[in-house]
Design an enzyme around this catalytic site. Structure first.
Site, short mmCIF file in Angstrom:
data_model
loop_
_atom_site.label_atom_id
_atom_site.label_comp_id
_atom_site.label_asym_id
_atom_site.label_seq_id
_atom_site.Cartn_x
_atom_site.Cartn_y
_atom_site.Cartn_z
N HIS A 1 0.87 -1.19 0.00
CA HIS A 1 0.00 0.00 0.00
C HIS A 1 0.91 1.24 0.00
O HIS A 1 1.66 1.45 -0.94
CB HIS A 1 -0.91 -0.10 1.23
CG HIS A 1 -2.07 0.85 1.28
ND1 HIS A 1 -2.41 1.68 0.27
CD2 HIS A 1 -2.98 1.09 2.28
CE1 HIS A 1 -3.48 2.39 0.61
NE2 HIS A 1 -3.84 2.05 1.84
N HIS B 1 -2.15 -2.34 -9.66
CA HIS B 1 -3.15 -1.77 -8.75
C HIS B 1 -4.38 -2.67 -8.75
O HIS B 1 -4.73 -3.23 -9.79
CB HIS B 1 -3.54 -0.36 -9.20
CG HIS B 1 -4.18 0.43 -8.12
ND1 HIS B 1 -5.50 0.29 -7.80
CD2 HIS B 1 -3.66 1.32 -7.25
CE1 HIS B 1 -5.77 1.08 -6.78
NE2 HIS B 1 -4.67 1.72 -6.42
N ASP C 1 2.48 5.75 -6.94
CA ASP C 1 3.77 5.74 -6.27
C ASP C 1 4.95 5.76 -7.24
O ASP C 1 6.07 6.04 -6.83
CB ASP C 1 3.89 4.50 -5.37
CG ASP C 1 2.92 4.56 -4.21
OD1 ASP C 1 2.71 5.67 -3.70
OD2 ASP C 1 2.37 3.52 -3.85
#
Ligand code: CMC
Length: 382
Positions: A224, A264, A319
């Site tokens: 995460h 994802h 990210d």
């Protein structure tokens, strides 16, 4: 496995929400109907949190009052500062220090006696948490450097003030705007693992400090929020290896390593937040060191064109480019995930309060696969 068992709750609807929505096939993210592009390019982090919490974009007076109410709450108690200092001395990880800080804020909460179903009080508590998290984090970092904390700047917004408290210098406009945009992009994202964790805690009618502390815990994992730090570490590993990024990635995938910043649960295409952060990373590269931007784009190109990963729905997530953006802003690598948390307080508080308006205890079940009818043997006979 039972037909109705959804491991990881994939695709399971557990609540209605007006806060944010993701179209994973189109790569679209909206907060209360506004696209993430419009918000990131046109609003401030405070405006976005107001939107998430109050349901509409603030007018100038509403924003001024909201900003003032946050600014008034930015100081943390001396005991919290002393704890940050002790944790820094003990080489604690920043996410663990943040977990402790949020939990500790509640000891100095003026409305500590408010009933759990007093959602107005919970919202004010949430605002205090959002205001204090940057201060506690910046103080922790200052102590790690052997420096004294910097008091919040009365004239700076949440994003610029955090950079100021981190370094003692007012950030330039590019740094302040880039960081504000990064906070907006991370503020909410449907029922991700940390938001769902906060909601589970909130659904027991535990207080908002518990819910946000739980959110911090869930966010810390590498699947995460921890991935942004991992991305930067990979970029540095590639840089130090002197390997071509393509060869490094080839080797890593052969070893079965996952590429952090890719993949994802909801997006099957490139995350819209990654597109905006890529632009920021490129801009910063033009005036600074282009190395990090070059490595990331090389990896993305290779995984897309030659490995066909994107075709399989494993594309850059938020990210992938945030790491190089933060690095170029001079932020220490292990502060990246705490920064994600700083921003996500907006989403956690918003979702918990929205859920508590029509609360139902979240309590799923597991399919039992253990033995039945075991004969109990007293301990002395085992
Ligand atoms: N690199 C290589 N292969 C991958 C990656 C990756 N980063 N991500 C997923 N895969 C493959 C995986 O090996 C699996 O292949 P196979 O079916 O052949 O075994 C397939 O894709 C499905 O993976 P999964 O783990 O079942 O998918 P998931 O929906 O449970 O995982 C994820 C989502 C984010 C945990 C995963 O993509 C991952 O581990 N990514 C790297 C960590 C990361 O970047 N996390 C940040 C997520 S975005 C920010 C946030 O929301 O916190």
């Amino acid at each position: 496995m039972a037909d109705d068992l959804k491991k990881g709750l994939e695709g399971v609807l557990v609540a209605e929400s007006e806060l944010s929505s993701i179209d994973g096939d189109e790569g679209r993210l909206i907060y209360r109907g506004y696209t993430i592009d419009d918000l990131a390019r046109g609003a401030s982090y405070e405006e976005v949190v107001y939107l998430l919490w109050h349901g509409h974009l603030p007018n100038e007076d509403e924003l001024a009052a909201f900003t003032e109410s946050i600014n008034e709450e930015r100081r943390v108690h001396d005991d919290v500062l002393a704890t940050m200092e002790r944790l820094a001395d003990a080489d604690e990880q920043p996410m663990a220090a943040l977990r402790t800080a949020v939990s500790m804020f509640s000891a100095y909460e003026p409305e500590v006696d408010a009933e759990p179903d007093d959602l107005g009080a919970s919202l004010r508590k949430g605002r205090r948490i959002a205001a204090k998290v940057p201060t506690a984090l910046a103080a922790f970092e200052r102590y790690r450097l052997g420096e004294e904390p910097v008091d919040p700047h009365p004239d700076l917004g949440l994003a610029a003030n955090f950079l100021y408290m981190l370094t003692g210098d007012e950030p330039d406009d590019v740094a302040a705007e880039t960081f504000d945009q990064a906070l907006i992009l991370h503020a909410d994202h449907g029922l991700n693992a940390s938001t769902f964790t906060s909601m589970v805690i909130g659904s027991t009618m535990a207080d908002i400090y518990s819910a946000v502390t739980g959110g911090v815990c869930a966010l810390s994992g590498p699947l995460h929020g921890g991935a942004n730090q991992d991305v930067m570490e990979v970029l540095m590993e590639i840089d130090e290896s002197d390997l071509d990024p393509r060869d490094w990635v080839e080797q890593a995938t052969e070893e079965g390593r996952r590429i952090p910043g890719f993949g994802h649960r909801v997006y099957n295409v490139k995350d819209p937040r990654a597109k905006i952060l890529q632009e920021r990373s490129e801009e910063l590269a033009e005036t600074g060191d282009s190395k990090w931007y070059d490595i990331t784009t090389t990896i993305e190109g290779y995984l897309t064109d030659e490995k066909g990963l994107v075709e399989k729905g494993i594309a850059p997530n938020v990210d992938f480019y945030s790491g190089s953006v933060y690095y170029q802003l001079g932020i220490p690598i292990d502060m990246y995930t705490p920064i994600f948390a700083m921003s996500r307080v907006g989403g956690w508080v918003g979702h918990v309060l929205e859920y508590q308006e029509d609360n139902r205890l979240i309590r799923p079940r597991a399919q039992y696969t253990g033995p039945e009818d075991q004969e109990f043997v007293p301990i002395e006979d085992r």
